[in-house]
Scaffold this motif. Structure first.
Motif, short mmCIF file in Angstrom:
data_model
loop_
_atom_site.label_atom_id
_atom_site.label_comp_id
_atom_site.label_asym_id
_atom_site.label_seq_id
_atom_site.Cartn_x
_atom_site.Cartn_y
_atom_site.Cartn_z
N PRO A 1 39.05 0.69 43.58
CA PRO A 1 40.15 1.65 43.45
C PRO A 1 41.13 1.28 42.34
O PRO A 1 41.70 2.16 41.69
N TYR A 2 41.32 -0.02 42.11
CA TYR A 2 42.21 -0.49 41.05
C TYR A 2 41.61 -0.22 39.68
O TYR A 2 42.26 0.34 38.79
N ILE A 3 40.32 -0.57 39.51
CA ILE A 3 39.65 -0.43 38.21
C ILE A 3 39.45 1.03 37.83
O ILE A 3 39.65 1.42 36.67
N THR A 4 39.07 1.87 38.80
CA THR A 4 38.81 3.29 38.48
C THR A 4 40.10 4.07 38.21
O THR A 4 40.04 5.22 37.75
N ARG A 5 41.24 3.46 38.47
CA ARG A 5 42.51 4.10 38.13
C ARG A 5 43.09 3.56 36.81
O ARG A 5 44.08 4.10 36.31
N ILE A 6 42.47 2.51 36.30
CA ILE A 6 42.86 1.99 34.99
C ILE A 6 41.95 2.55 33.89
O ILE A 6 42.40 3.01 32.86
N PHE A 7 40.63 2.53 34.17
CA PHE A 7 39.66 2.99 33.18
C PHE A 7 39.09 4.36 33.56
O PHE A 7 38.93 4.66 34.75
N SER A 8 38.77 5.15 32.55
CA SER A 8 38.19 6.47 32.79
C SER A 8 36.69 6.36 33.05
O SER A 8 36.09 5.29 32.86
N SER A 9 36.08 7.48 33.49
CA SER A 9 34.63 7.49 33.70
C SER A 9 33.90 7.26 32.39
O SER A 9 32.80 6.71 32.38
N GLN A 10 34.50 7.67 31.26
CA GLN A 10 33.90 7.44 29.94
C GLN A 10 33.84 5.95 29.63
O GLN A 10 32.82 5.42 29.20
N GLU A 11 34.96 5.25 29.86
CA GLU A 11 35.04 3.82 29.55
C GLU A 11 34.12 3.00 30.47
O GLU A 11 33.38 2.13 29.99
N LEU A 12 34.18 3.27 31.76
CA LEU A 12 33.29 2.56 32.68
C LEU A 12 31.84 2.99 32.48
O LEU A 12 30.91 2.23 32.77
N GLY A 13 31.65 4.21 31.97
CA GLY A 13 30.31 4.67 31.63
C GLY A 13 29.73 3.86 30.48
O GLY A 13 28.54 3.53 30.46
N ASP A 14 30.58 3.52 29.48
CA ASP A 14 30.14 2.67 28.37
C ASP A 14 29.70 1.30 28.89
O ASP A 14 28.66 0.78 28.49
N ASP B 1 17.30 4.53 34.80
CA ASP B 1 17.95 5.82 35.07
C ASP B 1 19.31 5.91 34.39
O ASP B 1 19.67 6.95 33.82
N ARG B 2 20.07 4.81 34.38
CA ARG B 2 21.38 4.82 33.72
C ARG B 2 21.25 4.91 32.20
O ARG B 2 22.01 5.61 31.54
N THR B 3 20.26 4.18 31.66
CA THR B 3 20.03 4.24 30.22
C THR B 3 19.62 5.65 29.80
O THR B 3 20.17 6.22 28.84
N MET B 4 18.67 6.23 30.53
CA MET B 4 18.19 7.58 30.20
C MET B 4 19.28 8.62 30.44
O MET B 4 19.38 9.62 29.71
N LEU B 5 20.12 8.39 31.44
CA LEU B 5 21.23 9.30 31.73
C LEU B 5 22.21 9.33 30.56
O LEU B 5 22.72 10.39 30.19
N GLY B 6 22.47 8.14 29.98
CA GLY B 6 23.36 8.07 28.83
C GLY B 6 22.78 8.77 27.61
O GLY B 6 23.51 9.36 26.81
N VAL B 7 21.46 8.72 27.47
CA VAL B 7 20.80 9.33 26.31
C VAL B 7 20.59 10.83 26.51
O VAL B 7 20.85 11.64 25.61
N LEU B 8 20.13 11.22 27.71
CA LEU B 8 19.76 12.62 27.96
C LEU B 8 20.92 13.48 28.46
O LEU B 8 20.86 14.71 28.36
N SER C 1 25.13 12.25 29.42
CA SER C 1 26.34 11.72 28.78
C SER C 1 26.74 10.41 29.45
O SER C 1 26.30 10.13 30.57
N THR C 2 27.58 9.63 28.76
CA THR C 2 28.04 8.37 29.38
C THR C 2 29.01 8.66 30.52
O THR C 2 29.21 7.82 31.40
N LYS C 3 29.62 9.86 30.54
CA LYS C 3 30.46 10.23 31.68
C LYS C 3 29.60 10.39 32.93
O LYS C 3 29.99 9.95 34.02
N ASP C 4 28.41 10.98 32.77
CA ASP C 4 27.46 11.07 33.88
C ASP C 4 27.08 9.68 34.36
O ASP C 4 26.92 9.45 35.57
N VAL C 5 26.91 8.75 33.40
CA VAL C 5 26.59 7.36 33.75
C VAL C 5 27.71 6.77 34.61
O VAL C 5 27.46 6.11 35.61
N GLY C 6 28.97 7.03 34.20
CA GLY C 6 30.11 6.48 34.93
C GLY C 6 30.15 6.97 36.37
O GLY C 6 30.37 6.19 37.30
N ILE C 7 29.94 8.28 36.57
CA ILE C 7 29.96 8.85 37.92
C ILE C 7 28.79 8.33 38.75
O ILE C 7 28.95 7.90 39.90
#
Length: 471
Positions: free
Chosen positions: A26-39, A222-229, A231-237
């Protein structure tokens, strides 16, 4: 009794593994966005392939060998470890080349995560698992984990601290592996190279390495292909949903690492009757935990995600509702694969049970991910684990035909269904804050489930006590 002690030690660490993310996420997901944690999730998935090469198939194989040959620990340890060390050096070299020559990998997160390769190269937890000495592993891991979490709260304060966050995660993992070498000295002695003996271990390790590659394909690709096919936001979620399900899975998979050395040791003495008893306990414990967690999570999913994850991750509840069913298949394959196929030296069958579903998962990901994104990844993850379960069930049928499973499992399913139905009704009258709702449903559900289990007489307490005392 030794099994119980080891399970308590291992479970206490696994509970810590469960609790700490509940505190930090809860602390980390309120500091970083789904894009950043997706990276971070995207680069972490890539590093995982190199970690796979660094560790080969040493963990399960090393545990089995040490457990079955405790009078030759020094010789076996160094014969196996030098293969792991050589693989680590090769992996680090390839990763450096990969980062230098591929523009998309020229990112500080990717560089920092390279430390994970060094950590895995120093990992000798398989030695203590083989010796059934889980106390040393537990105490050191808990200490390092706690210091690491405290550091995250002290130093990670803003979105600019993403690199620091990744560094803290990797450096404390490295310190944890280094701490294991001090207590190991009394067992392993001075290092010595025996290339002939190392080659003796190479073939069985490779046979276990191939399934690890396959497992990585459907666990990480699945995470690698999700980022390619997608978006990295999808990876974050998807990554946050996957982490939550994996947190719950630690409650059941912790038994596998405890049972493997014991089963291997019993097989070395041809005590097949006791082996069947161990399998019966494993299936019983897994089913007792898995089914109520699955049904309970379906009840509290929305409330849990609402308070546990930040606003940017609320869609993770849809993926969790699908992926929670992975728990049943992974729980059973943890027994059939780790506790039955590997101790019985069925490495070829274990390899088939992972490689065929892995190849299938790649095709399913290509089909589902472009259109469905993280939801497609969730669906494929469940289908893949179900395929692994079906193949391993076929290969282990002769080993488990004499193990009573179905009777107790049907009672557990009935107890879980009763709990689910009553909680579903109670949702119409329980309307508090999300965190209070989760706590209320957990307490009420636990009481209902315990009452149902006792009423249906799922567990023979006297027989279970005798088995535990004996082992």
């Amino acid at each position: 009794m030794k099994i119980l002690k080891n399970y308590v030690y291992n479970l206490s660490y696994q509970i810590l593994v469960v609790v700490l993310p509940i505190i930090t996420t809860p602390y980390i997901t309120r500091i970083f966005s789904s894009q950043e944690l997706g990276d971070y999730g995207y680069y972490s998935s890539i590093v995982t392939y190199f970690i796979l090469l660094a560790t080969l198939g040493v963990a399960n194989y090393g545990t089995k060998v040490i457990s079955g040959h405790r009078n030759e620990i020094n010789k076996n340890f160094w014969g196996i470890y030098f293969l792991q060390l050589g693989a680590t050096i090769l992996s680090i070299s390839l990763y450096c080349i990969f980062c230098v020559n591929l523009p998309s990998m020229q990112n500080p997160v990717a560089y920092i995560l390279g430390l994970s390769l060094v950590s895995k190269g120093l990992d000798i937890s398989w030695l203590f698992q083989g010796l059934e000495d889980f106390r040393k592993i537990t105490v050191r891991n808990i200490t390092v984990k706690l210091v690491g979490v405290i550091s995250i709260f002290l130093f990670v304060k803003s979105t600019n601290d993403l690199y620091l966050y990744v560094f803290l995660l990797t450096i404390f993992e490295l310190l944890g592996q280094l701490s294991m070498w001090l207590p190991a000295r009394e067992f392993i002695g001075k290092p010595h190279v025996d290339l002939e003996y190392a080659r003796y271990h190479l073939k069985p390790i490779i046979l276990l390495f191939l399934p690890q590659i396959a497992i990585s394909l459907y666990v990480t690709l699945d995470r690698t292909m999700l980022g390619v096919l997608a978006s990295t936001k999808d990876v974050g979620i998807y990554d946050q949903a996957l982490k939550l399900v994996n947190i719950l899975l630690t409650l059941v998979t912790s038994l596998g690492s405890v049972m493997l050395p014991r089963v291997a040791n019993l097989l070395a003495t041809n005590n097949h009757e006791e082996v069947n008893k161990m399998h019966e306990i494993s299936f019983l414990v897994y089913n007792l935990i898995i089914f109520p967690i699955m049904t309970g999570m379906l009840i509290v999913n929305d409330d849990f995600v609402q308070f546990f994850l930040g606003q940017d991750f609320q869609d993770a509840r849809f993926a969790i509702a699908i992926m929670i069913f992975r728990m049943f298949f992974i729980g059973w394959t943890n027994i059939m694969g780790i506790q039955i196929l590997i101790p019985h030296n069925k490495n070829k069958e274990f390899m088939i049970s992972t490689t065929v579903p892995a190849i299938t998962s790649v095709g399913l990901n290509l089909l589902f991910l472009p259109k469905l994104g993280y939801m497609g990844a969730a669906i494929v993850s469940v289908l893949t684990e179900a395929f692994v379960w079906a193949i391993q069930l076929f290969f282990t049928r002769k080993y488990i035909k004499d193990v009573p499973i179905i009777g107790s499992m049907m009672k557990i399913i009935l107890a879980s269904a009763i709990m689910y139905g009553l909680l579903l009704v109670s949702k119409t009258v329980i309307h508090f804050s999300p965190i209070v709702n989760v706590l209320a449903f957990a307490v009420i559900g636990g009481i209902i489930y315990l009452f149902a289990i006792l009423s249906l007489k799922v567990v023979d307490v006297k027989e279970l006590k005798q088995i535990i005392r004996k082992n």
